[in-house]
Design an enzyme around this catalytic site. Sequence first.
Site, PDB file in Angstrom:
ATOM      1  N   GLU A  83      44.922 -57.892   3.131  1.00 15.89           N
ATOM      2  CA  GLU A  83      43.555 -58.307   3.317  1.00 15.89           C
ATOM      3  C   GLU A  83      42.687 -58.059   1.295  1.00 15.89           C
ATOM      4  OE1 GLU A  83      41.179 -55.893   5.799  1.00 15.89           O
ATOM      5  OE2 GLU A  83      39.376 -57.139   6.198  1.00 15.89           O
ATOM      6  N   LYS A 137      44.418 -61.763   5.465  1.00 19.51           N
ATOM      7  CA  LYS A 137      42.883 -61.496   6.547  1.00 19.51           C
ATOM      8  C   LYS A 137      42.820 -61.575   5.590  1.00 19.51           C
ATOM      9  CE  LYS A 137      41.308 -58.677   8.889  1.00 19.51           C
ATOM     10  NZ  LYS A 137      40.687 -57.554  10.531  1.00 19.51           N
ATOM     11  N   ARG A 163      34.439 -56.228  14.061  1.00 20.47           N
ATOM     12  CA  ARG A 163      32.993 -55.673  14.547  1.00 20.47           C
ATOM     13  C   ARG A 163      32.646 -56.949  16.077  1.00 20.47           C
ATOM     14  NH1 ARG A 163      30.209 -54.921   9.309  1.00 20.47           N
ATOM     15  NH2 ARG A 163      32.391 -55.935   8.616  1.00 20.47           N
TER      16      ARG A 163
HETATM   17  P1  13P Z   1      35.839 -57.037  10.881  1.00 18.78           P
HETATM   18  O1  13P Z   1      36.106 -57.683  11.618  1.00 18.78           O
HETATM   19  O2  13P Z   1      34.613 -56.188  11.669  1.00 18.78           O
HETATM   20  O3  13P Z   1      34.563 -57.359   9.777  1.00 18.78           O
HETATM   21  O4  13P Z   1      36.576 -55.738  10.581  1.00 18.78           O
HETATM   22  C1  13P Z   1      37.641 -56.410  10.114  1.00 18.78           C
HETATM   23  C2  13P Z   1      38.417 -55.476   9.880  1.00 18.78           C
HETATM   24  O5  13P Z   1      39.240 -54.903   9.862  1.00 18.78           O
HETATM   25  C3  13P Z   1      37.814 -54.923   8.145  1.00 18.78           C
HETATM   26  O6  13P Z   1      39.007 -54.235   7.750  1.00 18.78           O
END
Ligand code: 13P
Length: 341
Positions: free
Chosen positions: A179, A221, A294
């Site tokens: 990510e 991600k 979120r």
């Molecule tokens: P959000 O979708 O709230 O950005 O969180 C995803 C996530 O795992 C961030 O590391």
Amino acid sequence: MSERLEDIAAAMVADGKGILAADESSGTIKKRFDTIGLESTEENRRDYREMLFRAGDAMKDCISGVILFDETIRQKAADGTPLVDIIKAAGAVPGIKVDKGAKAFAGFPGDKITEGLDGLRERLAEYYELGARFAKWRAVIDIDTANGVPSGAAIASNAHALACYAALCQEAGIVPIVEPEVLMDGAHDIDTCYEVSRLTLLKLYGELYACRVKLEGTILKPNMVIAGKKSGKPSSPEEVAEKTLKLFRQAVPVAVPGIAFLSGGQSDEEATSNLNAMNAIGPHPWKLTFSYGRALQAAPLSAWGGKKENVAAGQRAFAHRARMNGLAASGKWTGELEKAA
Ligand code: 13P
């Protein structure tokens, strides 16, 4: 389920399904609970997450995997069932956040570097025993071009850490979610997001290759290519879809089986309609789905409000978001379906 990395990764991006990111660290979940005036105790955190994992058919139909925090992977439901077993019973793969957070990057004010490599081999071995079959490591790239943020050094150091993490995961039989989040908090326009995301992804895939990470057993991600929240110029779903796909075609190898977006502060419906817009213009060489925190949890958190009598309402709110995002993962979501619920 098969234990091959490729098969686990394929299950994580199965048709019409996506990932629930429920791995908020202790600090972040406290901030979320503050919004409903609830104290962040171990029991409240357990009750909240148990409510989500027991959300019935929507969990089974639309959620392929759940990212957990260290505390949660060890927790038991109120009736004594391990939360990991509830997730598995719903047909989802348990996953674990293993990074130790983004810290100030020495020498580069405004940049961050994610920590957590020391002792990671041992932690991964334990998480495997606890049932985790995928992991997550989040690098944070902010945009503040006037102040030289992000620096090339921050992009390179974060990419290298992601690659070291990914290699250790695969050694442990765990699929790494990589990510590299380019934040949408700034005032930058969409083309600046495109350019910073481009540099970040090219560096990342160079490092993954150099570190002999098997791309077939990874999931990306990423952020979507989108204007900063403070730009005052919201991006349309069509623009987000066009620019995000243009970038991925240039920067994400087709050996990567799936891309599961973060929501990053987009509104619930924005995150759904942007994902839908991308899948509506497929086919693409990778699966495109969600790994939302979120955008899946804001609605159930507020419907629940920390009250036992609202558990069913919280589950309905979660089920709705899971279904809407499941449709978006297939390009079949519409504004009418959104309102129909
Ligand atoms: P959000 O979708 O709230 O950005 O969180 C995803 C996530 O795992 C961030 O590391």
